[in-house]
Motif scaffolding. Structure first.
Motif, PDB file in Angstrom:
ATOM      1  N   VAL A  33       0.831  -1.214   0.000  1.00 13.28           N
ATOM      2  CA  VAL A  33       0.000   0.000   0.000  1.00 13.28           C
ATOM      3  C   VAL A  33       0.858   1.252   0.000  1.00 13.28           C
ATOM      4  N   LEU A  34       2.119   1.111   0.433  1.00 20.31           N
ATOM      5  CA  LEU A  34       3.014   2.271   0.450  1.00 20.31           C
ATOM      6  C   LEU A  34       3.338   2.747  -0.963  1.00 20.31           C
ATOM      7  N   LEU A  35       3.099   1.893  -1.967  1.00 16.52           N
ATOM      8  CA  LEU A  35       3.331   2.334  -3.342  1.00 16.52           C
ATOM      9  C   LEU A  35       2.408   3.483  -3.726  1.00 16.52           C
ATOM     10  N   ALA A  36       1.309   3.632  -2.986  1.00 17.19           N
ATOM     11  CA  ALA A  36       0.384   4.733  -3.269  1.00 17.19           C
ATOM     12  C   ALA A  36       0.998   6.080  -2.929  1.00 17.19           C
ATOM     13  N   VAL A  37       1.955   6.103  -2.011  1.00 20.16           N
ATOM     14  CA  VAL A  37       2.556   7.367  -1.592  1.00 20.16           C
ATOM     15  C   VAL A  37       3.288   8.051  -2.738  1.00 20.16           C
ATOM     16  N   PRO A  38       4.223   7.386  -3.453  1.00 26.24           N
ATOM     17  CA  PRO A  38       4.868   8.068  -4.578  1.00 26.24           C
ATOM     18  C   PRO A  38       3.902   8.410  -5.704  1.00 26.24           C
ATOM     19  N   LEU A  39       2.822   7.597  -5.890  1.00 25.61           N
ATOM     20  CA  LEU A  39       1.840   7.911  -6.925  1.00 25.61           C
ATOM     21  C   LEU A  39       1.115   9.214  -6.604  1.00 25.61           C
ATOM     22  N   VAL A  40       0.711   9.361  -5.349  1.00 22.51           N
ATOM     23  CA  VAL A  40       0.050  10.600  -4.928  1.00 22.51           C
ATOM     24  C   VAL A  40       1.009  11.781  -5.056  1.00 22.51           C
ATOM     25  N   ALA A  41       2.285  11.553  -4.722  1.00 25.54           N
ATOM     26  CA  ALA A  41       3.276  12.623  -4.849  1.00 25.54           C
ATOM     27  C   ALA A  41       3.420  13.063  -6.297  1.00 25.54           C
ATOM     28  N   LEU A  42       3.414  12.107  -7.242  1.00 27.70           N
ATOM     29  CA  LEU A  42       3.504  12.460  -8.660  1.00 27.70           C
ATOM     30  C   LEU A  42       2.289  13.258  -9.110  1.00 27.70           C
ATOM     31  N   LEU A  43       1.105  12.850  -8.619  1.00 29.18           N
ATOM     32  CA  LEU A  43      -0.105  13.600  -8.963  1.00 29.18           C
ATOM     33  C   LEU A  43      -0.045  15.016  -8.409  1.00 29.18           C
ATOM     34  N   TYR A  44       0.499  15.164  -7.196  1.00 28.99           N
ATOM     35  CA  TYR A  44       0.603  16.486  -6.578  1.00 28.99           C
ATOM     36  C   TYR A  44       1.529  17.388  -7.389  1.00 28.99           C
ATOM     37  N   VAL A  45       2.702  16.843  -7.770  1.00 29.29           N
ATOM     38  CA  VAL A  45       3.656  17.634  -8.561  1.00 29.29           C
ATOM     39  C   VAL A  45       3.067  18.000  -9.911  1.00 29.29           C
ATOM     40  N   SER A  46       2.358  17.032 -10.523  1.00 24.19           N
ATOM     41  CA  SER A  46       1.738  17.301 -11.817  1.00 24.19           C
ATOM     42  C   SER A  46       0.704  18.412 -11.721  1.00 24.19           C
ATOM     43  N   GLU A  47      -0.086  18.397 -10.659  1.00 24.83           N
ATOM     44  CA  GLU A  47      -1.108  19.438 -10.472  1.00 24.83           C
ATOM     45  C   GLU A  47      -0.477  20.794 -10.248  1.00 24.83           C
ATOM     46  N   ARG A  74       2.384  21.836 -11.442  1.00 21.39           N
ATOM     47  CA  ARG A  74       2.884  22.322 -12.732  1.00 21.39           C
ATOM     48  C   ARG A  74       1.755  22.831 -13.619  1.00 21.39           C
ATOM     49  N   ARG A  75       0.612  22.140 -13.552  1.00 19.00           N
ATOM     50  CA  ARG A  75      -0.537  22.578 -14.362  1.00 19.00           C
ATOM     51  C   ARG A  75      -1.003  23.959 -13.927  1.00 19.00           C
ATOM     52  N   ARG A  76      -1.015  24.199 -12.634  1.00 22.92           N
ATOM     53  CA  ARG A  76      -1.438  25.506 -12.131  1.00 22.92           C
ATOM     54  C   ARG A  76      -0.483  26.604 -12.561  1.00 22.92           C
ATOM     55  N   ARG A  77       0.821  26.270 -12.589  1.00 23.89           N
ATOM     56  CA  ARG A  77       1.801  27.281 -13.006  1.00 23.89           C
ATOM     57  C   ARG A  77       1.614  27.647 -14.472  1.00 23.89           C
ATOM     58  N   ARG A  78       1.347  26.645 -15.318  1.00 23.51           N
ATOM     59  CA  ARG A  78       1.112  26.937 -16.738  1.00 23.51           C
ATOM     60  C   ARG A  78      -0.141  27.787 -16.914  1.00 23.51           C
ATOM     61  N   TYR A  79      -1.163  27.537 -16.111  1.00 24.90           N
ATOM     62  CA  TYR A  79      -2.390  28.321 -16.171  1.00 24.90           C
ATOM     63  C   TYR A  79      -2.126  29.763 -15.769  1.00 24.90           C
ATOM     64  N   ALA A  80      -1.282  29.954 -14.745  1.00 22.28           N
ATOM     65  CA  ALA A  80      -0.963  31.311 -14.283  1.00 22.28           C
ATOM     66  C   ALA A  80      -0.204  32.084 -15.343  1.00 22.28           C
TER      67      ALA A  80
END
Length: 316
Positions: A11-25, A27-33
């Motif tokens: 279940v700990l594999l979910a931690v890096p997946l969530v981290a990748l989603l957080y970083v991706s989000e 970056r998306r906000r920065r491009r929008y800005a």
């Protein structure tokens, strides 16, 4: 540290997946800005820039909380030394005439007494210690007790004389240990430490006592004291060779599930006794520490949520 359910660590594999989603989000906000610079300028004018560490701390706390909860889900355990309830040890010491030999300074009997006393001094106070000395028969006996002073007194009174009835002494020690019962009716954890330098000359075969010890799950640790050069003076003034009977002592230990030691020096013998005391007085046990991980994770979770909500409310 080990885990009762190591597969659950996946279940700990979910931690890096969530981290990748957080970083991706992010970056998306920065491009929008960048595509809407006027909106970004209005935000900076209305609200002071949030320090980087204030954005980072809640994320780190929540990440650590997730890791802790995932680890707790796998039921972590640690191995610790715990006192053995009602554990008993019988010291069985040979005091036959061959123990007069002085190939171990100042003599075998004095070295044995010093080592036995050192053993009693080194074990936990909660350990039940008994004592039996023997030559042609059992000469003195102390039932397993936490009154270690009684055992010390019995040890100090030992004097070398007579033949060697090892089998009888072991049977007597087994009788006393077998009489002790745990709360569930089973025989309480126990062991025998046998120190002898000579071959059995009287009484029952010690191999039979060793077989009985194995059935009772009471291991016998044997210590062969002396060297092949050991001699004593016989009743008619003749010189008698008294080498230790290592083979018989090894066989006793093997049959009973114990271990055989050999030593020729008092200092070495004392170290053997101290090592046995540490081994018998405690038991290696695995303890589950899931609650500790869960509690720590809960604190981290509350800290992450609390800091995030508090600092965000200041920007509102």
């Amino acid at each position: 540290m080990s885990f009762a359910e190591p597969v659950r660590l996946l279940v700990l594999l979910a931690v890096p997946l969530v981290a990748l989603l957080y970083v991706s989000e992010r970056r998306r906000r920065r491009r929008y800005a960048v595509r809407h610079p006027a909106a970004a300028l209005l935000v900076r004018q209305g609200v002071a820039a949030t320090p980087t560490w204030r954005r980072t701390v809640p994320v780190v706390l929540l990440t650590l909380a997730a890791i802790g909860l995932g680890t707790a889900f796998a039921q972590p355990r640690r191995t610790v030394d715990v006192p053995v309830e009602k554990a008993s040890v019988m010291l069985v010491t040979d005091q036959s005439g061959s123990m007069f030999a002085d190939d171990v300074a100042p003599s075998r009997i004095e070295a044995a007494k010093a080592a036995a006393a050192s053993f009693v001094d080194s074990v936990p106070d909660e350990l039940l210690v008994g004592f039996a000395s023997y030559s042609s028969g059992v000469k003195s006996s102390v039932d397993p007790t936490t009154d270690h002073d009684r055992v010390r007194s019995a040890i100090s009174a030992v004097e070398a004389d007579g033949g060697t009835a090892t089998g009888d002494a072991l049977d007597a020690a087994l009788d006393r240990l077998q009489a002790r019962r745990a709360k569930d009716g089973t025989t309480a954890p126990a062991a025998i430490i046998l120190l002898s330098d000579g071959k059995t000359t009287e009484g029952t075969d010690p191999a039979q006592a060793a077989d009985r010890a194995e059935q009772l799950r009471i291991p016998i640790y044997t210590v062969a004291l002396g060297t092949d050069a050991g001699i004593v003076v016989g009743p008619n003034g003749e010189v008698l060779s008294v080498p230790p009977d290592r083979e018989t002592l090894r066989e006793i230990a093997r049959r009973s599930g114990g271990r055989a030691y050999e030593t020729a020096e008092a200092g070495e013998l004392r170290s053997v006794y101290e090592a046995l005391g540490s081994r018998i007085g405690t038991r290696r046990e695995r303890q589950e520490i899931t609650i500790g991980f869960a509690a720590g994770s809960l604190i981290l979770l509350l800290g992450g949520l609390g800091t995030g909500l508090r600092w965000r409310s200041r920007l509102a």
